[in-house]
Write a protein that holds these residues in place. Structure first.
Motif, mmCIF file in Angstrom:
data_model
loop_
_atom_site.group_PDB
_atom_site.id
_atom_site.type_symbol
_atom_site.label_atom_id
_atom_site.label_comp_id
_atom_site.label_asym_id
_atom_site.label_seq_id
_atom_site.Cartn_x
_atom_site.Cartn_y
_atom_site.Cartn_z
ATOM 1 N N SER A 104 -25.790 46.473 1.272
ATOM 2 C CA SER A 104 -26.266 45.830 0.051
ATOM 3 C C SER A 104 -26.487 44.317 0.260
ATOM 4 O O SER A 104 -25.564 43.645 1.088
ATOM 5 C CB SER A 104 -25.118 45.893 -0.876
ATOM 6 O OG SER A 104 -25.208 45.683 -2.166
ATOM 7 N N VAL A 135 -29.842 43.349 -8.202
ATOM 8 C CA VAL A 135 -29.555 44.300 -8.849
ATOM 9 C C VAL A 135 -30.446 45.761 -8.135
ATOM 10 O O VAL A 135 -29.777 46.935 -7.810
ATOM 11 C CB VAL A 135 -29.591 44.416 -10.171
ATOM 12 C CG1 VAL A 135 -29.593 45.758 -10.991
ATOM 13 C CG2 VAL A 135 -28.658 43.230 -10.760
ATOM 14 N N ASP A 136 -31.596 45.535 -8.315
ATOM 15 C CA ASP A 136 -32.602 46.696 -7.771
ATOM 16 C C ASP A 136 -32.110 47.092 -6.111
ATOM 17 O O ASP A 136 -31.973 48.546 -6.260
ATOM 18 C CB ASP A 136 -34.018 46.435 -7.764
ATOM 19 C CG ASP A 136 -34.502 46.287 -9.182
ATOM 20 O OD1 ASP A 136 -33.946 46.627 -10.120
ATOM 21 O OD2 ASP A 136 -35.652 45.854 -9.287
ATOM 22 N N VAL A 196 -28.514 48.780 -6.811
ATOM 23 C CA VAL A 196 -28.442 50.189 -7.195
ATOM 24 C C VAL A 196 -29.229 51.153 -6.670
ATOM 25 O O VAL A 196 -28.851 52.269 -6.482
ATOM 26 C CB VAL A 196 -28.886 49.895 -8.865
ATOM 27 C CG1 VAL A 196 -28.883 51.373 -9.674
ATOM 28 C CG2 VAL A 196 -27.874 49.051 -9.449
ATOM 29 N N LYS A 197 -30.623 50.884 -6.605
ATOM 30 C CA LYS A 197 -31.459 52.010 -5.998
ATOM 31 C C LYS A 197 -31.114 52.252 -4.518
ATOM 32 O O LYS A 197 -31.239 53.379 -4.106
ATOM 33 C CB LYS A 197 -32.826 51.505 -6.179
ATOM 34 C CG LYS A 197 -33.547 51.283 -7.361
ATOM 35 C CD LYS A 197 -35.014 50.742 -7.568
ATOM 36 C CE LYS A 197 -35.420 50.485 -9.009
ATOM 37 N NZ LYS A 197 -36.770 50.050 -8.932
ATOM 38 N N THR A 248 -28.081 52.614 -3.237
ATOM 39 C CA THR A 248 -26.926 53.239 -3.341
ATOM 40 C C THR A 248 -27.216 54.690 -3.977
ATOM 41 O O THR A 248 -26.854 55.636 -3.061
ATOM 42 C CB THR A 248 -25.870 52.707 -4.313
ATOM 43 O OG1 THR A 248 -25.438 51.339 -3.876
ATOM 44 C CG2 THR A 248 -24.884 53.738 -4.446
ATOM 45 N N SER A 277 -16.779 43.944 -8.666
ATOM 46 C CA SER A 277 -16.882 45.182 -9.705
ATOM 47 C C SER A 277 -15.711 45.200 -10.417
ATOM 48 O O SER A 277 -15.531 46.429 -10.960
ATOM 49 C CB SER A 277 -17.720 46.182 -8.989
ATOM 50 O OG SER A 277 -16.661 46.805 -7.945
ATOM 51 N N SER A 297 -24.783 42.938 -9.847
ATOM 52 C CA SER A 297 -25.349 44.180 -9.203
ATOM 53 C C SER A 297 -24.219 44.943 -8.285
ATOM 54 O O SER A 297 -24.410 46.339 -8.484
ATOM 55 C CB SER A 297 -25.902 43.392 -7.864
ATOM 56 O OG SER A 297 -25.237 43.000 -6.895
ATOM 57 N N LEU A 336 -22.801 47.461 -11.374
ATOM 58 C CA LEU A 336 -23.950 48.512 -11.859
ATOM 59 C C LEU A 336 -24.131 49.550 -10.762
ATOM 60 O O LEU A 336 -24.141 50.553 -10.925
ATOM 61 C CB LEU A 336 -25.094 47.962 -12.137
ATOM 62 C CG LEU A 336 -25.344 46.905 -13.388
ATOM 63 C CD1 LEU A 336 -26.743 46.454 -13.590
ATOM 64 C CD2 LEU A 336 -24.935 47.550 -14.619
ATOM 65 N N ALA A 337 -23.973 49.075 -9.361
ATOM 66 C CA ALA A 337 -24.445 49.983 -8.503
ATOM 67 C C ALA A 337 -23.018 50.902 -8.082
ATOM 68 O O ALA A 337 -23.163 52.121 -7.920
ATOM 69 C CB ALA A 337 -24.192 49.138 -7.002
ATOM 70 N N GLU A 382 -20.993 51.593 -10.821
ATOM 71 C CA GLU A 382 -21.202 52.663 -11.916
ATOM 72 C C GLU A 382 -22.261 53.920 -11.496
ATOM 73 O O GLU A 382 -21.908 54.926 -11.894
ATOM 74 C CB GLU A 382 -21.589 51.907 -13.120
ATOM 75 C CG GLU A 382 -20.620 51.231 -13.886
ATOM 76 C CD GLU A 382 -21.309 50.370 -15.090
ATOM 77 O OE1 GLU A 382 -22.470 50.654 -15.326
ATOM 78 O OE2 GLU A 382 -20.496 49.561 -15.712
ATOM 79 N N ALA A 383 -23.154 53.599 -11.046
ATOM 80 C CA ALA A 383 -24.330 54.478 -10.779
ATOM 81 C C ALA A 383 -24.001 55.460 -9.484
ATOM 82 O O ALA A 383 -23.976 56.455 -9.604
ATOM 83 C CB ALA A 383 -25.609 53.703 -10.012
#
Length: 525
Positions: free
Chosen positions: A287, A300-301, A304-305, A307, A331, A366, A369-370, A372-373
């Motif tokens: 990451s 962020v992209d 998240v993507k 992960t 986080s 980032s 949100l990662a 959470e996803a």
């Protein structure tokens, strides 16, 4: 005795060349695991590998055993060729090593043995029916005379000499022997000269190959051969060619048998499929880390993507029984409660995305949100997921590059510069973080989230330890020595201790960090 709890088990580590991941790979190998490690770049654009592919597959160029090859013409001719060279035309190459070396050698001429003596006017052509094995290199079987340099005396000369010794009584026989000897020696010298010249031509050839690389690549592109070259390179994704970012991994114990490198990109779908297929456990550490990103998309992209791409690959592989994700205290703690005096954060805390976005804390956003996803995907797809949340990770470096957290230590010491406002840190040793990953995978009862923090404190704690180790050091003027030992806000690691994590003392972590930074020339005291 070191535990071999991973004997025969296959696991995957993403971002394997990173600070935490390198230590994780090291400990996994020590425990007997087979490790599929993903990295962003295997450096497969190896100059010699490309040259050899061009020579043997696309350009039909043979090494110049009998003269120089014009590479300008060869490159131009490449545009006319669409079929790979026949196997019979390709030179034999034993190893695409860093020094491009043609394994094949020129075949020397053979000679038939003379019966009594050599002709009076020998030539390379006429000798072909008179001598044999002139360059055989085989030592004489019965004590025959030694050769010239590294080459044996022609058998014709030896035969003539033996004839003389057996009773040639007139001057004519001796003249024939002498003439044969002189001509044979001249031929040896001539042939050695030819071989030396061919060797020089080969060196010129290789030099021109390197000089013409751009021209050759352009020729390949123009002739629509680039996809074929890319496909050939893709077949070698597990080659261990990167001499910068993965060399330290190849130096670990057991990599030849149990470490397999894969190229994978966070934003590329299905990129992790091959590395994860057949694995029991997956450790997702890859990451981006930056506190200076100018936009949230920058961090962020990929977080998240990346992960989700890893988890999609895990969902495809029925062999995967647990996934461990390297999250962060970022986080956990970034919400309005962190300003409450005496507050102690634990695994029940979650960072607030709106809180992070309002303050443009893109890295914290980032990681939030990662995570959470990840939890959402794991729940929907039945994946056994564990997340680890380390603070500022310090300790000795295995990788050759300076990572963010160790750079923070350098900045503490040399500039008095804080990594972030407030100056409160949650220190933890990289070796403890790596071990926590293994425990999170191996302990059957492991579940949920684990905060990994050995010591909560200010940067002044680190500086005081450094001062004790190096009494003559001079700190920056902005060094604050009067800060309280315990900050008003802390993170608890009690749950991690219940998992079996034992934390290294801050004194030892700082000592090993500083020594490692100095050894790698990142810090000078």
């Amino acid at each position: 005795m070191e535990s071999k709890s991973g004997e025969g088990k296959v696991v995957c580590v993403t971002g394997a060349s990173g600070f935490i991941a390198s230590w994780l790979v090291k400990l996994l190998l020590q425990r007997g695991y087979i490790v599929n490690a993903t990295v962003r770049n295997l450096n497969l654009d190896n100059e010699n590998l490309i040259i050899l592919l061009l020579l043997t597959t696309f350009l039909k160029i043979k090494p110049p055993y009998k003269g120089q090859v014009d590479l300008g013409e060869a490159a131009a001719e490449a545009g006319k060729r669409t079929e790979p060279a026949p196997e019979s035309e390709a030179p034999t190459v034993t190893d695409p090593s860093p020094v491009c070396e043609i394994a094949a050698t020129p075949e020397p001429p053979a000679f038939a043995e003379a019966a009594e003596a050599a002709p009076s006017s020998p030539t390379l052509a006429s000798r072909s029916d008179e001598f044999e094995d002139m360059f055989s290199g085989t030592p004489p079987a019965t004590g025959e005379a030694a050769g010239f340099g590294h080459l044996p005396i022609p058998r014709a000369t030896r035969a003539a000499s033996q004839t003389s010794e057996c009773g040639a009584r007139d001057g004519l026989s001796m003249m024939i022997v002498n003439e044969a000897f002189v001509h044979a020696q001249q031929e040896v010298d001539d042939l050695k000269g030819q071989l030396d010249a061919q060797s020089r031509e080969t060196e010129k050839f290789l030099h021109l190959l390197r000089a013409k690389e751009d021209e050759l690549n352009q020729a390949i592109t123009l002739s629509n051969l680039r996809p074929e070259l890319d496909a050939a390179k893709a077949e070698n994704r597990q080659l261990k060619e990167d001499t910068s970012k993965v060399a330290h991994l190849l130096g670990l114990d057991g990599p030849n048998e149990r470490l397999h490198l894969f190229k994978a990109e966070l934003l590329e779908e299905q990129s992790f499929d091959a590395a994860i297929d057949g694995c029991e456990g997956v450790f997702h550490t890859a990451s981006p880390v930056s506190l200076t990103a100018k936009s949230k998309e920058e961090l962020v992209d990929p977080a998240v993507k990346g992960t989700l791409n890893v988890l999609h690959s895990c969902a495809k592989s029925p062999s995967v029984r647990r996934v461990v994700v390297t999250a962060s205290t970022s986080s956990v703690i970034f919400n309005k409660n962190m300003s409450t005096p005496g507050a102690v954060a634990d695994e029940t805390w979650y960072s607030d995305p709106e809180f992070c976005e309002e303050r443009k804390q893109w890295y914290q956003l980032s990681k939030t949100l990662a995570e959470e996803a990840a939890w959402k995907f794991a729940k929907e797809n039945g994946i056994d997921l564990v997340t680890l949340h380390p603070g500022l990770v310090i300790g000795p470096l295995l990788q050759p590059t300076l990572n963010f957290s160790c750079e923070a230590v350098v900045n503490f010491i040399t500039q008095g510069k804080e990594a972030w406002s407030g100056g409160i840190y949650r220190f933890v040793d990289v070796r403890d973080v790596a071990n926590a990953h293994i425990l999170a995978f191996e302990v059957p009862s492991a579940n949920g989230r684990y905060c990994l923090v050995a010591v909560n404190g200010y940067s002044s704690l680190v500086l005081k330890i450094v001062q004790k180790l190096y009494p003559s050091i001079t700190f920056p003027e902005n060094f604050e020595d009067g800060l309280p030992l315990t900050p008003h806000f802390q993170v608890s690691s009690e749950r991690a201790k219940c998992l079996g994590v034992k934390f290294t003392s801050l004194e030892l972590s700082v000592k090993d960090t500083v020594e490692s930074l100095m050894e790698k020339n990142f810090l000078h005291i």
